[in-house]
Design a protein around this motif. Structure first.
Motif, PDB file in Angstrom:
ATOM      1  N   HIS A   1      -5.082   0.238  -2.711  1.00  0.00           N
ATOM      2  CA  HIS A   1      -5.572  -1.002  -2.488  1.00  0.00           C
ATOM      3  C   HIS A   1      -5.131  -1.883  -3.554  1.00  0.00           C
ATOM      4  CE1 HIS A   1      -9.462  -0.141   0.628  1.00  0.00           C
ATOM      5  NE2 HIS A   1      -7.990   0.318   0.917  1.00  0.00           N
TER       6      HIS A   1
ATOM      7  N   HIS B   1      -4.495   6.518  -0.492  1.00  0.00           N
ATOM      8  CA  HIS B   1      -3.887   5.111  -0.344  1.00  0.00           C
ATOM      9  C   HIS B   1      -4.291   4.358  -1.386  1.00  0.00           C
ATOM     10  CE1 HIS B   1      -7.389   4.265   2.132  1.00  0.00           C
ATOM     11  NE2 HIS B   1      -6.952   2.924   2.016  1.00  0.00           N
TER      12      HIS B   1
ATOM     13  N   GLU C   1       0.884  -1.396  -0.162  1.00  0.00           N
ATOM     14  CA  GLU C   1      -0.094  -0.007  -0.021  1.00  0.00           C
ATOM     15  C   GLU C   1       0.792   1.122   0.073  1.00  0.00           C
ATOM     16  OE1 GLU C   1      -3.635  -1.000   2.966  1.00  0.00           O
ATOM     17  OE2 GLU C   1      -3.601   0.957   2.245  1.00  0.00           O
TER      18      GLU C   1
ATOM     19  N   SER D   1     -11.592  -0.166   3.812  1.00  0.00           N
ATOM     20  CA  SER D   1     -11.761  -1.176   4.884  1.00  0.00           C
ATOM     21  C   SER D   1     -12.183  -0.981   6.290  1.00  0.00           C
ATOM     22  CB  SER D   1     -10.167  -2.040   5.164  1.00  0.00           C
ATOM     23  OG  SER D   1      -9.518  -1.032   5.585  1.00  0.00           O
TER      24      SER D   1
ATOM     25  N   ASP E   1      -9.595   1.326   7.669  1.00  0.00           N
ATOM     26  CA  ASP E   1      -9.688   2.617   7.315  1.00  0.00           C
ATOM     27  C   ASP E   1     -10.793   3.535   7.935  1.00  0.00           C
ATOM     28  OD1 ASP E   1      -7.746   1.884   5.250  1.00  0.00           O
ATOM     29  OD2 ASP E   1      -9.395   1.423   3.708  1.00  0.00           O
TER      30      ASP E   1
ATOM     31  N   ASP F   1      -4.204  -3.658   3.838  1.00  0.00           N
ATOM     32  CA  ASP F   1      -5.331  -3.098   4.285  1.00  0.00           C
ATOM     33  C   ASP F   1      -5.268  -1.892   5.207  1.00  0.00           C
ATOM     34  OD1 ASP F   1      -5.339  -4.399   6.324  1.00  0.00           O
ATOM     35  OD2 ASP F   1      -7.385  -5.048   6.471  1.00  0.00           O
TER      36      ASP F   1
HETATM   37 ZN   LIG Z   1      -7.536   1.096   2.617  1.00  0.00          ZN
END
Ligand SMILES: [Zn+2]
Length: 143
Positions: free
Chosen positions: A86, A84, A24, A94, A97, A56
């Motif tokens: 994925h 960001h 990520e 997520s 997040d 994630d």
């Molecule tokens: Zn994320």
């Protein structure tokens, strides 16, 4: 609400996303608010503290936040949000997040399926004002 990202800054984000794949990437989105629009004039690629551990989770290095703040003061900008990636996953927040989000900021998520900027398949932005409600999607405009 919509978030407008200039083409040149989107290229920077896509390159960062591709260079960091399959991990990520994350960074800041600096710009100005005009009426109902957030206009990103500077993308700030940052270091992900979670590095190569997960797909994630991300957390921007505190030093990067400090540098973004300095840049904002110097160039009269605000931190509008954060982006960001994925890798190999859809551009949907997520649980991590949602739990790690702060009010006000736009959270731009980039989904990609490979290590080239051409592998970016989706970009979405969300406002996550509180951790109880569903994230609210805002329109992303690249121009
Ligand atoms: Zn994320």
């Amino acid at each position: 609400m919509s978030i407008i990202i200039t083409k040149s800054e989107f290229e920077i984000i896509k390159k960062h996303a591709a260079d960091t794949f399959p991990y990520e990437a994350c960074g800041g989105l600096l710009g100005r608010i005009e009426g109902d629009s957030r206009i990103v004039v500077k993308a700030y690629p940052a270091e992900n503290r979670y590095g190569k551990i997960t797909w994630d989770s991300f957390e921007i290095e505190p030093n990067d936040i400090l540098n973004m703040d300095k840049l904002c003061v110097k160039e009269n900008l605000d931190i509008l949000g954060f982006y960001h990636t994925h890798p190999n996953h859809p551009a949907i927040p997520s649980n991590f997040d949602i739990n790690a989000s702060w009010p006000f900021y736009s959270y731009v998520i980039i989904s990609l399926k490979g290590n080239s900027p051409d592998n970016v398949i989706d970009i979405r932005s969300y406002l996550m004002a509180d951790r109880i409600s569903e994230p609210v999607e805002e329109k992303v405009i690249i121009k």
